[in-house]
Design a protein around this motif. Structure first.
Motif, mmCIF file in Angstrom:
data_model
loop_
_atom_site.group_PDB
_atom_site.id
_atom_site.type_symbol
_atom_site.label_atom_id
_atom_site.label_comp_id
_atom_site.label_asym_id
_atom_site.label_seq_id
_atom_site.Cartn_x
_atom_site.Cartn_y
_atom_site.Cartn_z
ATOM 1 N N LEU A 110 -3.409 -4.169 2.204
ATOM 2 C CA LEU A 110 -4.284 -3.019 1.944
ATOM 3 C C LEU A 110 -4.305 -2.044 3.125
ATOM 4 O O LEU A 110 -4.457 -0.833 2.934
ATOM 5 C CB LEU A 110 -5.711 -3.492 1.640
ATOM 6 N N SER A 111 -4.129 -2.562 4.319
ATOM 7 C CA SER A 111 -4.136 -1.697 5.502
ATOM 8 C C SER A 111 -2.759 -1.130 5.817
ATOM 9 O O SER A 111 -2.561 -0.490 6.864
ATOM 10 C CB SER A 111 -4.668 -2.462 6.718
ATOM 11 N N GLY A 112 -1.792 -1.357 4.909
ATOM 12 C CA GLY A 112 -0.477 -0.746 5.069
ATOM 13 C C GLY A 112 0.468 -1.483 5.974
ATOM 14 O O GLY A 112 1.412 -0.895 6.512
ATOM 15 N N ARG A 113 0.258 -2.792 6.116
ATOM 16 C CA ARG A 113 1.059 -3.551 7.077
ATOM 17 C C ARG A 113 2.293 -4.222 6.493
ATOM 18 O O ARG A 113 3.103 -4.770 7.237
ATOM 19 C CB ARG A 113 0.179 -4.609 7.736
ATOM 20 N N GLY A 114 2.435 -4.220 5.177
ATOM 21 C CA GLY A 114 3.625 -4.847 4.630
ATOM 22 C C GLY A 114 3.513 -5.139 3.147
ATOM 23 O O GLY A 114 2.592 -4.682 2.462
ATOM 24 N N ILE A 115 4.482 -5.929 2.657
ATOM 25 C CA ILE A 115 4.600 -6.288 1.238
ATOM 26 C C ILE A 115 4.150 -7.729 1.070
ATOM 27 O O ILE A 115 4.467 -8.591 1.892
ATOM 28 C CB ILE A 115 6.064 -6.141 0.774
ATOM 29 N N ILE A 116 3.409 -7.993 0.001
ATOM 30 C CA ILE A 116 2.971 -9.355 -0.275
ATOM 31 C C ILE A 116 3.368 -9.767 -1.692
ATOM 32 O O ILE A 116 3.573 -8.931 -2.566
ATOM 33 C CB ILE A 116 1.453 -9.533 -0.078
ATOM 34 N N GLU A 132 -5.058 -7.308 -9.024
ATOM 35 C CA GLU A 132 -5.173 -6.319 -10.099
ATOM 36 C C GLU A 132 -6.217 -5.246 -9.814
ATOM 37 O O GLU A 132 -5.969 -4.057 -10.081
ATOM 38 C CB GLU A 132 -5.488 -7.024 -11.426
ATOM 39 N N PRO A 133 -7.391 -5.562 -9.266
ATOM 40 C CA PRO A 133 -8.354 -4.488 -8.966
ATOM 41 C C PRO A 133 -7.804 -3.440 -8.001
ATOM 42 O O PRO A 133 -8.090 -2.248 -8.138
ATOM 43 C CB PRO A 133 -9.536 -5.242 -8.347
ATOM 44 N N PHE A 134 -6.993 -3.869 -7.046
ATOM 45 C CA PHE A 134 -6.420 -2.935 -6.067
ATOM 46 C C PHE A 134 -5.266 -2.144 -6.669
ATOM 47 O O PHE A 134 -5.013 -1.000 -6.261
ATOM 48 C CB PHE A 134 -5.964 -3.697 -4.822
ATOM 49 N N ARG A 191 -5.229 -1.298 -9.826
ATOM 50 C CA ARG A 191 -5.891 -0.368 -10.740
ATOM 51 C C ARG A 191 -6.458 0.853 -9.999
ATOM 52 O O ARG A 191 -6.399 1.968 -10.510
ATOM 53 C CB ARG A 191 -7.012 -1.102 -11.497
ATOM 54 N N ASP A 192 -6.999 0.622 -8.796
ATOM 55 C CA ASP A 192 -7.554 1.773 -8.055
ATOM 56 C C ASP A 192 -6.527 2.397 -7.113
ATOM 57 O O ASP A 192 -6.875 3.224 -6.264
ATOM 58 C CB ASP A 192 -8.826 1.381 -7.301
ATOM 59 N N ARG A 193 -5.249 1.979 -7.273
ATOM 60 C CA ARG A 193 -4.104 2.576 -6.568
ATOM 61 C C ARG A 193 -4.121 2.344 -5.061
ATOM 62 O O ARG A 193 -3.437 3.045 -4.308
ATOM 63 C CB ARG A 193 -4.005 4.077 -6.862
ATOM 64 N N ARG A 194 -4.848 1.358 -4.625
ATOM 65 C CA ARG A 194 -4.792 0.993 -3.213
ATOM 66 C C ARG A 194 -3.548 0.146 -2.932
ATOM 67 O O ARG A 194 -3.089 0.063 -1.794
ATOM 68 C CB ARG A 194 -6.054 0.247 -2.798
ATOM 69 N N LEU A 195 -3.014 -0.497 -3.966
ATOM 70 C CA LEU A 195 -1.754 -1.219 -3.877
ATOM 71 C C LEU A 195 -0.861 -0.791 -5.029
ATOM 72 O O LEU A 195 -1.357 -0.471 -6.118
ATOM 73 C CB LEU A 195 -1.968 -2.739 -3.945
ATOM 74 N N ALA A 236 0.839 -1.194 0.000
ATOM 75 C CA ALA A 236 0.000 0.000 0.000
ATOM 76 C C ALA A 236 0.881 1.253 0.000
ATOM 77 O O ALA A 236 1.970 1.255 0.581
ATOM 78 C CB ALA A 236 -0.896 0.003 1.230
ATOM 79 N N PRO A 237 0.438 2.329 -0.662
ATOM 80 C CA PRO A 237 1.197 3.599 -0.621
ATOM 81 C C PRO A 237 1.518 4.028 0.803
ATOM 82 O O PRO A 237 2.601 4.557 1.062
ATOM 83 C CB PRO A 237 0.259 4.575 -1.323
ATOM 84 N N LYS A 238 0.595 3.774 1.721
ATOM 85 C CA LYS A 238 0.804 4.145 3.118
ATOM 86 C C LYS A 238 2.051 3.465 3.678
ATOM 87 O O LYS A 238 2.862 4.091 4.384
ATOM 88 C CB LYS A 238 -0.432 3.750 3.941
ATOM 89 N N TYR A 239 2.226 2.190 3.390
ATOM 90 C CA TYR A 239 3.401 1.464 3.871
ATOM 91 C C TYR A 239 4.666 2.003 3.222
ATOM 92 O O TYR A 239 5.685 2.218 3.898
ATOM 93 C CB TYR A 239 3.268 -0.029 3.575
ATOM 94 N N LEU A 240 4.639 2.236 1.916
ATOM 95 C CA LEU A 240 5.826 2.692 1.194
ATOM 96 C C LEU A 240 6.237 4.090 1.633
ATOM 97 O O LEU A 240 7.433 4.409 1.692
ATOM 98 C CB LEU A 240 5.569 2.650 -0.306
ATOM 99 N N GLU A 241 5.275 4.938 1.952
ATOM 100 C CA GLU A 241 5.598 6.279 2.465
ATOM 101 C C GLU A 241 6.291 6.189 3.807
ATOM 102 O O GLU A 241 7.214 6.958 4.105
ATOM 103 C CB GLU A 241 4.324 7.117 2.579
ATOM 104 N N ALA A 242 5.861 5.259 4.648
ATOM 105 C CA ALA A 242 6.423 5.142 5.994
ATOM 106 C C ALA A 242 7.783 4.444 5.996
ATOM 107 O O ALA A 242 8.685 4.836 6.739
ATOM 108 C CB ALA A 242 5.451 4.387 6.897
#
Length: 306
Positions: free
Chosen positions: A234-240, A248-250, A252-256, A168-174
């Motif tokens: 999705l909740s910003g807890r790590g990389i999968i 792919e849906p996530f 596409r909507d930039r949640r991942l 998630a962008p949140k994880y990558l920002e942190a």
């Protein structure tokens, strides 16, 4: 038929280890399953199980009888399959298993359509991310994502699936976005893993300029449910590390966000595996044909955003 029913219950109790599981599998109550075992023991004049608080273990007599009983049931199944092939009217029960996420998205939704097309075939679907022992548990067809190594099984490849690392962008920002695979380890990124008894993929294999390379990544927690992994990401807890069609849906909507796109994970094989003898069963062939076409179409639709 009552005696054959008793034998069938006995075989499933041996394979699944307890009356409740066998009863659920055969759609009868534990009490009915227990009575059928008692009838069989009375008929044979021996005790077939040693009963413990958690499990039924076959006695020496039970172990010997299981071998012959299994052969009898398999012979009947093969004879019925031969008659179905001649009559052109396949019937009977197919036991199917698939991973949780893939099973929900691709396999489960197709079972009613398959039954509509072939109303005399019953399908019993079991979804689990655990490594199901097909031979021991009497599974007819297993859909799997991953490396298929059991040489005692036949495999029908459905398609090769691209995998991606996402966060998630949140994880990558942190934590910062890793720019090369070594940073997954050097910067102690939270890599969330699918782990369960019997699983082998405790490393991530990435495609590097020098060829596939294994990385022993780590994370603060793991799970045996692939959809839980996606939720954590999705909740910003790590990389999968996931098949692209699943996330792919996530993306596409930039949640991942896809990371390390120049050194992606190695692709994974989506396939159906089954015991050798099942290849001759018309209903198994029909299910394989139906699901292979359907799963290919649904995966391509997911990747295309349909």
């Amino acid at each position: 038929m009552a005696y054959l029913d008793n034998i069938a219950v006995f075989v499933r109790v041996v394979e699944l280890g307890n009356l409740s599981a066998a009863g659920r599998d055969m759609r009868i109550s534990p009490a009915v399953a227990s009575n059928r075992i008692k009838e069989l023991e009375k008929h044979l004049g021996v005790r077939l199980f040693n009963r413990t608080t958690r499990q039924l273990m076959p006695t020496e007599h039970g172990t010997v009888f299981y071998g012959g009983a299994k052969q009898v049931l398999e012979a009947i199944t093969e004879a019925e399959a031969a008659v179905s092939a001649l009559s052109g009217q396949p019937r009977g029960t197919i036991r199917v298993t698939a991973p949780l996420g893939l099973g929900r998205r691709l396999v489960a939704s197709g079972i009613p359509d398959f039954h509509d097309k072939y109303p005399d075939i019953e399908v019993r679907l079991r979804l689990s991310d655990h490594n199901v022992d097909i031979m021991k548990e009497g599974i007819d067809v297993a859909f799997r994502l991953g490396i298929i190594e059991d040489s005692s099984l036949r495999m029908r490849g459905i398609m090769e699936c691209e995998r991606v690392l996402v966060a998630a962008p949140k994880y990558l920002e942190a934590r910062g976005e890793p720019l090369e695979p070594q940073e997954l380890i050097g910067k102690k990124h939270d890599c969330l893993m699918l782990r369960y008894s019997g699983a082998r993929e405790y490393v991530w294999t990435l495609q590097t300029p020098t060829g596939p390379q294994k990385f022993e990544v780590h994370g603060p927690y793991d799970t045996d449910d692939g959809d839980v992994l996606t939720g954590w990401a999705l909740s910003g807890r790590g990389i999968i590390n996931k098949p692209r069609f699943e996330v792919e849906p996530f993306i596409r909507d930039r949640r991942l966000k896809v990371i390390l796109s120049s050194t992606p994970p190695t692709p994974v094989q989506f396939a159906a595996v089954y015991p050798h003898k099942k290849l001759q069963d018309p209903k198994v062939r029909l299910l394989l044909d139906f699901m292979a076409e359907r799963c290919q179409r649904l995966i391509n639709d997911l990747l295309a955003g349909k």
